[in-house]
Write a protein that holds these residues in place. Structure first.
Motif, PDB file in Angstrom:
ATOM      1  N   UNK A  86     -62.509  28.550   5.070  1.00 42.03           N
ATOM      2  CA  UNK A  86     -62.281  28.211   3.658  1.00 42.03           C
ATOM      3  C   UNK A  86     -61.421  29.320   3.043  1.00 42.03           C
ATOM      4  N   UNK A  87     -60.388  28.949   2.329  1.00 43.32           N
ATOM      5  CA  UNK A  87     -59.637  29.931   1.537  1.00 43.32           C
ATOM      6  C   UNK A  87     -59.981  29.662   0.082  1.00 43.32           C
ATOM      7  N   UNK A  88     -60.406  30.695  -0.625  1.00 41.20           N
ATOM      8  CA  UNK A  88     -60.926  30.475  -1.975  1.00 41.20           C
ATOM      9  C   UNK A  88     -60.428  31.534  -2.939  1.00 41.20           C
ATOM     10  N   UNK A  89     -60.066  31.094  -4.136  1.00 43.38           N
ATOM     11  CA  UNK A  89     -59.626  32.033  -5.168  1.00 43.38           C
ATOM     12  C   UNK A  89     -59.333  31.290  -6.454  1.00 43.38           C
ATOM     13  N   UNK A  90     -58.767  32.011  -7.400  1.00 44.18           N
ATOM     14  CA  UNK A  90     -58.495  31.406  -8.691  1.00 44.18           C
ATOM     15  C   UNK A  90     -57.067  30.905  -8.817  1.00 44.18           C
ATOM     16  N   UNK A  91     -56.745  30.368 -10.002  1.00 48.26           N
ATOM     17  CA  UNK A  91     -55.414  29.795 -10.224  1.00 48.26           C
ATOM     18  C   UNK A  91     -54.324  30.866 -10.220  1.00 48.26           C
ATOM     19  N   UNK A  92     -54.603  32.044 -10.778  1.00 47.02           N
ATOM     20  CA  UNK A  92     -53.608  33.110 -10.764  1.00 47.02           C
ATOM     21  C   UNK A  92     -53.367  33.601  -9.348  1.00 47.02           C
ATOM     22  N   UNK A  93     -54.432  33.753  -8.617  1.00 50.02           N
ATOM     23  CA  UNK A  93     -54.404  34.238  -7.238  1.00 50.02           C
ATOM     24  C   UNK A  93     -53.596  33.291  -6.340  1.00 50.02           C
ATOM     25  N   UNK A  94     -53.969  32.019  -6.365  1.00 47.91           N
ATOM     26  CA  UNK A  94     -53.403  31.068  -5.413  1.00 47.91           C
ATOM     27  C   UNK A  94     -52.050  30.489  -5.839  1.00 47.91           C
ATOM     28  N   UNK A  95     -51.852  30.316  -7.143  1.00 45.71           N
ATOM     29  CA  UNK A  95     -50.609  29.667  -7.598  1.00 45.71           C
ATOM     30  C   UNK A  95     -49.586  30.671  -8.140  1.00 45.71           C
ATOM     31  N   UNK A  96     -50.064  31.858  -8.544  1.00 37.59           N
ATOM     32  CA  UNK A  96     -49.151  32.873  -9.067  1.00 37.59           C
ATOM     33  C   UNK A  96     -48.782  33.863  -7.976  1.00 37.59           C
ATOM     34  N   UNK A  97     -49.659  34.854  -7.786  1.00 40.18           N
ATOM     35  CA  UNK A  97     -49.395  35.899  -6.781  1.00 40.18           C
ATOM     36  C   UNK A  97     -49.149  35.301  -5.388  1.00 40.18           C
ATOM     37  N   UNK A  98     -49.887  34.271  -5.070  1.00 33.59           N
ATOM     38  CA  UNK A  98     -49.784  33.695  -3.717  1.00 33.59           C
ATOM     39  C   UNK A  98     -48.977  32.412  -3.653  1.00 33.59           C
ATOM     40  N   UNK A  99     -48.153  32.170  -4.669  1.00 31.09           N
ATOM     41  CA  UNK A  99     -47.440  30.890  -4.751  1.00 31.09           C
ATOM     42  C   UNK A  99     -46.619  30.551  -3.522  1.00 31.09           C
ATOM     43  N   UNK A 100     -45.932  31.549  -2.974  1.00 32.44           N
ATOM     44  CA  UNK A 100     -45.113  31.293  -1.796  1.00 32.44           C
ATOM     45  C   UNK A 100     -45.989  30.897  -0.603  1.00 32.44           C
ATOM     46  N   UNK A 101     -47.144  31.544  -0.482  1.00 33.34           N
ATOM     47  CA  UNK A 101     -48.043  31.218   0.635  1.00 33.34           C
ATOM     48  C   UNK A 101     -48.611  29.807   0.468  1.00 33.34           C
ATOM     49  N   UNK A 114     -59.012  24.545   1.108  1.00 31.96           N
ATOM     50  CA  UNK A 114     -58.456  25.466   0.121  1.00 31.96           C
ATOM     51  C   UNK A 114     -59.071  25.169  -1.235  1.00 31.96           C
ATOM     52  N   UNK A 115     -59.955  26.040  -1.679  1.00 31.76           N
ATOM     53  CA  UNK A 115     -60.655  25.826  -2.947  1.00 31.76           C
ATOM     54  C   UNK A 115     -60.043  26.729  -4.023  1.00 31.76           C
ATOM     55  N   UNK A 116     -59.549  26.112  -5.083  1.00 27.86           N
ATOM     56  CA  UNK A 116     -58.946  26.907  -6.159  1.00 27.86           C
ATOM     57  C   UNK A 116     -59.724  26.686  -7.454  1.00 27.86           C
ATOM     58  N   UNK A 117     -60.315  27.763  -7.960  1.00 27.74           N
ATOM     59  CA  UNK A 117     -61.021  27.706  -9.243  1.00 27.74           C
ATOM     60  C   UNK A 117     -59.943  27.752 -10.324  1.00 27.74           C
ATOM     61  N   UNK A 118     -59.824  26.702 -11.087  1.00 32.29           N
ATOM     62  CA  UNK A 118     -58.733  26.609 -12.061  1.00 32.29           C
ATOM     63  C   UNK A 118     -59.284  26.556 -13.487  1.00 32.29           C
ATOM     64  N   UNK A 119     -59.235  27.722 -14.165  1.00 32.46           N
ATOM     65  CA  UNK A 119     -59.728  27.759 -15.553  1.00 32.46           C
ATOM     66  C   UNK A 119     -58.603  28.030 -16.542  1.00 32.46           C
ATOM     67  N   UNK A 120     -57.356  27.965 -16.036  1.00 33.94           N
ATOM     68  CA  UNK A 120     -56.169  28.069 -16.886  1.00 33.94           C
ATOM     69  C   UNK A 120     -56.072  29.385 -17.640  1.00 33.94           C
ATOM     70  N   UNK A 121     -56.691  30.424 -17.073  1.00 36.96           N
ATOM     71  CA  UNK A 121     -56.618  31.732 -17.725  1.00 36.96           C
ATOM     72  C   UNK A 121     -56.950  32.815 -16.700  1.00 36.96           C
ATOM     73  N   UNK A 122     -56.465  34.052 -16.975  1.00 34.64           N
ATOM     74  CA  UNK A 122     -56.850  35.191 -16.137  1.00 34.64           C
ATOM     75  C   UNK A 122     -58.151  35.765 -16.681  1.00 34.64           C
TER      76      UNK A 122
END
Lengths: 281, 592
Positions: A86-101, A114-122
């Motif tokens: 399982x790869x798990x993290x937040x929206x900033x982690x997965x879509x921002x810093x890790x966007x290319x990955x 791939x679980x992404x916690x998405x709360x639309x904020x840091x």
């Protein structure tokens, strides 16, 4: 409420009322109900409040760097295809810093969830905009409100023909559980974007907001139809939740191993064969 | 989970592995060498010509060494290949040459400074240089011959035949190599072209070129011909490498290509990552899962890996990083060479943690230390950086036979029990490493400061204990570091590291001054102070480095070693033995 997958002696660092608690509970229940052996399951996380999840659940873990969970998870799965990864993290982690990955992991199609916690904020950096923050969202940094178009992980994943593309709302718990189970049963990369409230820093997209601005995909939604899925992914008022698209194809590990899947820790090279190859030089 | 039998299981309590010894190179003071430079455009087949001639000259009993310098472009420009053909092993390039072959009209202006009044220049009869009456120029009809055969690229075979003729080598040996070098439909034309070149050489019998005895090598001398990239590749396979994840970058790509070619024959995952950040994180994911993984890169890509090197350090996840240097800063000169990234390698990654840096300087050392990189990464659970450069990666030399069974295989992983803690504190200072799915326990790896279980912590006492744990590993690595190789003892130490080994060796052989002795470092970090005593006691220390500041010299000074002279270079070339001989000769001439 005690659960067999609770990790002993922990100091949970989440805020009271955080949406992460619901996701943690959901994950424990899904693993248990699917009878996935925790000794054979690994959570790879990045950095952020969501990425603290593996510290609170008794599976193997690699708490890696901000944005970097996906490359770690990809080769972890390849080095031992018998593991549930399982790869798990937040929206900033997965879509921002890790966007290319994010983009390239979808292309590789490792058999991971791939679980992404998405709360639309840091959260952990205290309240700045995330890639999924909506336009106009005011923060201490985005003082005039967010001006950038919000990142739509569903349509991006669909454009890359991800094998399993889903979004759930943790406020709709039973529906989320059904979808997450399907993600684990899917062979190949499976995205589960989970709407969750941040009770401290996002006063706009609250639990109530998510409940009233999302709706389950209709029963007649055909999740094998990519263009229909894309159409649904672009709807935003209300936002559809559920399994947008599902289609299995050969995985990253399949392409490497073929039928003979063997953990790499038990692999060693035949030095006699190496000797013969060297003689050709 | 059941316990699983781990092949070649070893423990930190075992003594360090020993490396197979290779025959020392013999003194070559009687060396007779002919130095041939061939110039042509990118894409004109220079590489094929290089490989073809190397193999054929060896079969004729010569020792060879070849190296190339080329522009960062796919077609056009002006590149050269240097072939040194000798009756003795050769280990470095020279600047001035005996014979120059111009494959096109741009070739000669590009190499002007490498020619002396004795250099014989061979060029096509149509080359404008023929009008220059001052030069020692011999016209040949290579382009007309090639055109008659239907493709100007046959000119390369013509040149090969001509060179064979000039050296009175056996043409049949060259003709045999056509089969392995050219596609079937061009073999006949290449053969004819070679024969014509060979025949034409009859007219050039009075050239004043050095005579080299043939058959210095006999067929039972089991020598092998390979470049530094392939030697790193073989060494990595010896180290059990079963995963390589890289983003292509000159001059490191040779290793990626080599490993990719081997992936058809061994269980070896090769993945081209989206960037170097992913590349090293993938390496860490691989080792965490039980693989033996590496990445290959050059300075710019390595800079992007800095964050993951730090992750390797704190999470105690092994990693092997092959860093082939080229001149920086930034894009610098992509196809040229330099030793400018030593400081980057030592200091990359935020925070304080140990790593090992190995800089091989010969094919034997590429094999041994690539093997050792995997062993050390596994043994100490640290990042190990293999530091090479464009010159070493791309140069082709000969290596004695390698006994692959002489390399000990070890795997430092354990089955976990139910009480397993990934970061157990113990006397050895290195916690037994398990991997997920191996045994009964839970493996928790963390980028945060963590306790023995791997749970993140902000307890200052735990922090101090864990910092000390990692520092103790560094102490252990230092105590097990390899000493520099010292050739013979004199009063003036000539110090080098990495790829300068051969140039310094050949230079000292030529100077033949009993005061000089070579001190060559492969294990460049961390240094064991005991190994530096020899330099503290020597009368004079002269260091030779291919960078502008003397990065290693400054490190040695930090350890209390006196550095009296620095011979430095940063023009993108490797050190040339003839030029180095002059420079070093001038310095030592006045020393009493």
């Amino acid at each position: 409420m005690k659960h067999p997958l609770d990790r002993a002696d922990i100091d949970n660092a989440w805020c009271p009322g955080c949406g992460n608690f619901g996701i943690l509970k959901l994950l424990k229940e899904v693993l248990t109900e699917l009878e996935l052996d925790p000794k054979n399951t690994v959570i790879v996380s990045g950095i952020g409040q969501a990425s603290k999840t593996p510290y609170y659940i008794d599976t193997h873990m690699f708490s890696s760097l901000h944005g970097r969970a996906l490359p770690v998870a990809t080769t972890l799965k390849a080095s031992n295809p018998n593991l549930n990864v399982i790869a798990e993290g937040g929206d900033g982690d997965m879509y921002g810093e890790g966007g290319n990955h994010f983009i390239h992991t979808i292309r590789r199609n490792p058999n991971i969830v791939h679980i992404v916690h998405n709360n639309m904020v840091y959260g952990l950096t205290k309240g700045q905009a995330s890639p999924t923050s909506q336009k106009g969202f005011e923060t201490g940094v985005q003082v005039k409100g967010v001006t950038s178009e919000p990142f739509n992980p569903i349509s991006v994943a669909l454009a890359l023909k991800a094998g399993f593309v889903s979004r759930v709302n943790i406020g709709n718990y039973e529906h989320a559980k059904t979808v997450l189970k399907q993600a684990f049963l899917h062979k190949g990369y499976a995205l589960v974007d989970i709407f969750q409230p941040c009770v401290v820093f996002n006063k706009v997209n609250t639990r109530k907001w998510f409940n009233s601005n999302t709706h389950e995909l209709e029963n007649d939604h055909n999740s094998s139809n990519l263009s229909m899925a894309m159409q649904k992914a672009l709807e935003d008022n209300p936002i559809p939740i559920g399994i947008f698209y599902q289609s299995e194809s050969s995985t990253f590990e399949d392409n490497f191993y073929g039928d003979e899947k063997k953990a790499l820790f038990s692999v060693s090279h035949d030095f006699n064969k190496l000797q013969v190859l060297f003689e050709e030089y | 989970m059941k316990n699983i039998n781990i092949p070649f299981q070893a423990s930190i309590k075992d003594p360090p592995v020993s490396l197979p010894k290779y025959k020392k190179q013999t003194a070559n003071s009687k060396a007779q060498t002919i130095n041939i430079l061939i110039g042509g455009a990118a894409g004109s087949g220079l590489n094929i010509l290089e490989n073809l001639l190397n193999k054929a000259f060896i079969l004729n009993g010569y020792f060879i060494f070849s190296t190339k310098e080329f522009m960062s472009r796919v077609r056009g420009g002006s590149n050269t290949v240097l072939l040194r053909i000798s009756n003795q092993p050769i280990q470095a390039p020279c600047w001035h040459v005996d014979l120059f072959v111009a494959l096109d009209k741009n070739a000669l202006p590009h190499v002007q400074e490498r020619l002396t009044e004795r250099t014989i220049i061979i060029a096509d009869e149509s080359d404008p240089v023929m009008e220059d009456k001052q030069k020692n120029i011999i016209p040949i009809p290579m382009l007309q011959t090639a055109k008659n055969l239907g493709d100007i690229r046959y000119a390369n075979s013509y040149v090969a035949g001509l060179l064979f003729g000039i050296l009175t080598a056996d043409l049949n040996i060259l003709l045999k190599s056509v089969i392995s070098s050219f596609s079937e439909d061009t073999q006949k034309e290449n053969e004819i072209s070679m024969q014509e070149g060979y025949t034409y050489s009859e007219r050039l019998k009075n050239l004043s070129l050095p005579l080299i005895p043939q058959n210095s090598l006999s067929p039972k001398d089991n020598f092998h011909l390979l470049d530094g990239s392939s030697a790193i590749g073989f060494g990595s396979l010896l180290g059990g490498c079963n995963m390589i994840t890289s983003y292509p970058m000159s001059p490191s790509t040779g290793v990626l290509n080599f490993m990719a070619s081997m992936s058809k024959k061994f269980t070896l995952l090769v993945e081209q990552s989206e960037d170097e950040i992913a590349a090293l994180n993938m390496v860490l994911g691989g080792w965490f899962g039980g693989a033996r993984a590496m990445t290959s890169t050059s300075g710019g890509g390595f800079a992007l890996m800095s964050e993951a090197i730090s992750l390797s350090g704190v999470s105690e996840t092994p990693a092997v990083i092959y860093l082939a240097q080229r001149p920086g800063p930034a894009t610098g000169m992509p196809t040229r060479t330099e030793q400018g990234d030593l400081n980057l390698a030592i200091h990359s990654g935020h925070g304080d943690f140990g790593r090992i840096i190995l800089a091989p300087g010969s094919l034997e050392e590429c094999l041994n230390y690539a093997y050792l990189a995997f062993e050390l990464a596994d043994r100490y659970q640290v990042p190990v950086i293999l530091l090479s450069d464009q010159y070493l990666a791309d140069s082709i030399n000969m290596i004695d036979n390698v006994d692959f069974t002489a390399y000990e295989q070890r795997r430092y992983i354990v089955n976990s029990d139910t009480n397993y803690k990934r970061y157990t504190l113990n006397e050895e200072g290195v916690s037994p490493r398990s991997v997920p799915g191996l045994g009964q326990g839970i493996v928790g790896s963390s980028s945060h400061e963590h306790d023995e279980r791997g749970q993140s912590t902000e307890d200052y006492k735990v922090r101090e204990i864990m910092v000390q744990k990692r520092a103790n590993k560094l102490k252990r690595m230092t105590s097990e570091a390899h000493a520099p190789e010292i050739q013979e003892k004199g009063s003036i130490a000539i110090i080098g590291w990495g790829s300068t080994k051969g140039a310094i060796f050949d230079t000292l052989q030529s100077l033949n001054d009993p005061r000089l002795f070579q001190v060559h470092f492969v294990w460049v970090h961390p240094l064991n102070p005991e190994h530096l005593e020899v330099l503290k006691q020597s009368k004079m220390n002269i260091i030779i480095e291919n960078n502008v500041s003397g990065q290693f010299a400054d490190i040695l000074k930090g350890h209390g070693v006196h550095i009296d002279y620095r011979i430095l270079q940063s023009n993108g070339f490797p050190f040339f033995t003839d030029l180095l001989q002059n420079e070093l000769g001038k310095i030592i001439k006045d020393i009493k």
